[in-house]
Design a protein around this motif. Sequence first.
Motif, short mmCIF file in Angstrom:
data_model
loop_
_atom_site.label_atom_id
_atom_site.label_comp_id
_atom_site.label_asym_id
_atom_site.label_seq_id
_atom_site.Cartn_x
_atom_site.Cartn_y
_atom_site.Cartn_z
N ILE A 38 0.86 -1.18 0.00
CA ILE A 38 0.00 0.00 0.00
C ILE A 38 0.90 1.23 0.00
CG2 ILE A 38 -1.90 1.19 1.13
CD1 ILE A 38 -2.58 -1.66 0.21
N PRO A 39 1.03 1.91 -1.15
CA PRO A 39 1.96 3.05 -1.22
C PRO A 39 1.42 4.29 -0.53
CG PRO A 39 0.86 2.74 -3.33
CD PRO A 39 0.41 1.63 -2.44
N GLY A 40 2.31 4.96 0.20
CA GLY A 40 2.03 6.27 0.75
C GLY A 40 2.92 7.27 0.03
N ARG A 41 3.12 8.41 0.64
CA ARG A 41 3.97 9.43 0.02
C ARG A 41 5.45 9.14 0.24
NH1 ARG A 41 4.15 14.00 -2.45
NH2 ARG A 41 5.60 15.65 -1.89
N GLU A 81 -8.21 1.27 -3.90
CA GLU A 81 -7.18 2.24 -4.26
C GLU A 81 -7.79 3.64 -4.28
OE1 GLU A 81 -3.34 3.46 -6.13
OE2 GLU A 81 -4.09 2.18 -4.53
N PRO A 82 -7.08 4.65 -3.72
CA PRO A 82 -7.62 6.01 -3.68
C PRO A 82 -7.96 6.56 -5.06
CG PRO A 82 -5.67 5.81 -2.29
CD PRO A 82 -5.77 4.54 -3.07
N ASN A 83 -8.78 7.60 -5.09
CA ASN A 83 -9.17 8.20 -6.36
C ASN A 83 -8.02 8.99 -6.98
OD1 ASN A 83 -9.11 10.81 -5.18
ND2 ASN A 83 -11.24 10.64 -4.54
N GLU A 139 -4.87 4.49 8.45
CA GLU A 139 -6.27 4.93 8.52
C GLU A 139 -7.05 4.43 7.30
OE1 GLU A 139 -8.84 9.09 8.53
OE2 GLU A 139 -6.69 9.16 8.87
N LEU A 140 -6.46 4.57 6.10
CA LEU A 140 -7.11 4.08 4.88
C LEU A 140 -7.24 2.56 4.90
CD1 LEU A 140 -5.29 6.28 2.21
CD2 LEU A 140 -7.69 6.44 2.84
N PHE A 171 -10.99 -2.65 6.44
CA PHE A 171 -11.26 -3.81 7.29
C PHE A 171 -12.52 -3.61 8.12
CE2 PHE A 171 -6.99 -4.64 6.11
CZ PHE A 171 -6.80 -6.01 6.25
N GLU A 172 -12.68 -2.39 8.64
CA GLU A 172 -13.85 -2.11 9.47
C GLU A 172 -15.15 -2.24 8.69
OE1 GLU A 172 -12.99 1.74 10.93
OE2 GLU A 172 -11.36 1.05 12.23
#
Length: 544
Positions: A168-171, A256-258, A235-236, A241-242
């Motif tokens: 899961i890529p972040g910045r 995947e984010p927009n 958080e994402l 999962f929740e």
Amino acid sequence: MIFSELFKFGKEVKKRLVINCENLETRVVLLNDGKIEEYQIERKDDENIAGSVYLGKIVNYEQSLQAAFVDIGAEKHAFLHYWDMLPATYENSEKILADRAKEHRKTPKKSRGSADLDGLIKNINSKRKRIEAAQIPKIFPAGSEVIVQVSKGPIGTKGAKVTANVTIPGRYIVLLPFSDDIGISKKIEDRKERERLRSILLDLDFPEGMGCICRTFGEERKSAFFKRDLDMILELWNRGFEENRQIKAPCLIFKEPNLIERTIRDFLTEDIDEIVVDDKEAYGHITEMLEKVVSKVMAKRVRLHSKPKPIFEEYGIEKQLAVIYSRKIQLPGGGSICIDETEALVAIDVNSGTNRGKNQAETIAKTNLEACDEIGRQLRLRNIGGIIVIDFIDMRSHSDRDAVFKKMRAISKSDRARIKLYPISALGLMEMTRQRDNESLRETVLDPCPYCDGRGKLKSAVSMSVEIQRELNRIIRKYRKDKEFAVRVIMHPTVLARMKNSDSEFLSEMEKKYGAQISFRGDTSIHLEEFRLVDPITGAEYSD
């Protein structure tokens, strides 16, 4: 003060992100000195699943392909190769061994996912820890549940390609949710910097069983940046999962984010002078994200475009975008490149055009070097991937060929997609492969031509005239009896013009030869490559 601020947002702006938000489509452009460097597009109806994580179910195995087919709830089953089920070595990273990482790290947090999903993850991961390719069908028989990530979305008639090695890529970091390894990108070469980053990563508070890889963006960043980035990714991740406490395969675990969020993650570097967006809601979201993840200084570089003139017209983008769909692109020195996308590969031809000089060898080398810059740019803009073959203008000098290869290699390093490049062959061809997660821009925006069926060419009027005369000969011979035989040919007006003028003599000879009455009628609704032979009285079509 006012003058300096105006100047800041005017001539001094070198790199600018321009974001256009519409009801059906979001477009993002990276401008460098007013020229498009990157172009991304996302449509509301087209679901982008690349990067999303699914709980899937293995449907069957294909031993000849060394692969499994997995049901992830899509129209077509996803393709999972054996090597993508084995624990990854994570390319472009130097790993810090998991046991060493555990010694230095704080007491890890427990996973915040649902109990059912946590148990399933532990069960799947325990099976994968020391697995060998030959054991995969036995350990994970058909019907088994697996957690997979889409590494390449469905393209054409092929389903998605997936991997069991989820990232899961972040910045600044890439989260490894199912691996407690910690690594640093090999592109960060300074030894002292690597040691500093290693200490920061080991000090991060990861949930149990998770690790990360430091991205190149993380170089020279303070520890606070990594902590914020980790909190945002978690958080994402945990949100997915929740929302899936009662899980049943196939189902989506993490989306995947927009496009806007991916833009902030992937494109927004410190050298971006300005971000301009034409939607108030998106403006607020981007500003909030930047304040949380990057800095308040960067958040101040965001501007809301409120002028009546459309944002892409304001910055001269629409005119540049029109060229993206062209087959031929002009080079600054007078040469050109032609791009042809086929099912097997992409062919790029470099032409000298009007580029002429006293020294032919120098002119050719200069044109080829200009072509390198434009080819790299067009590959990114058009999202072209797969096998690419470039036919440069022939160069006799080995040093010139080497210079072109080095230029292409340098350009490839700045591309976010993985590229494999090979030197120019004896035939003057350069071969390369470029990673592609989704369909190219051409496939996304354009539909196949209903007339030429994707060939880009239509039969000429001469060719159609030949076919009509051939078919007339056959039909007249078949249906002609003692009485007079009449036939009407219905065709496109373009073909009719040819037959009435250039070919009228041949048709007259045919009428005399067979004693048949032949008439013609043009119809604009008929395809240029089609025609019909009918009875002029009943309208019935002559056929086999």
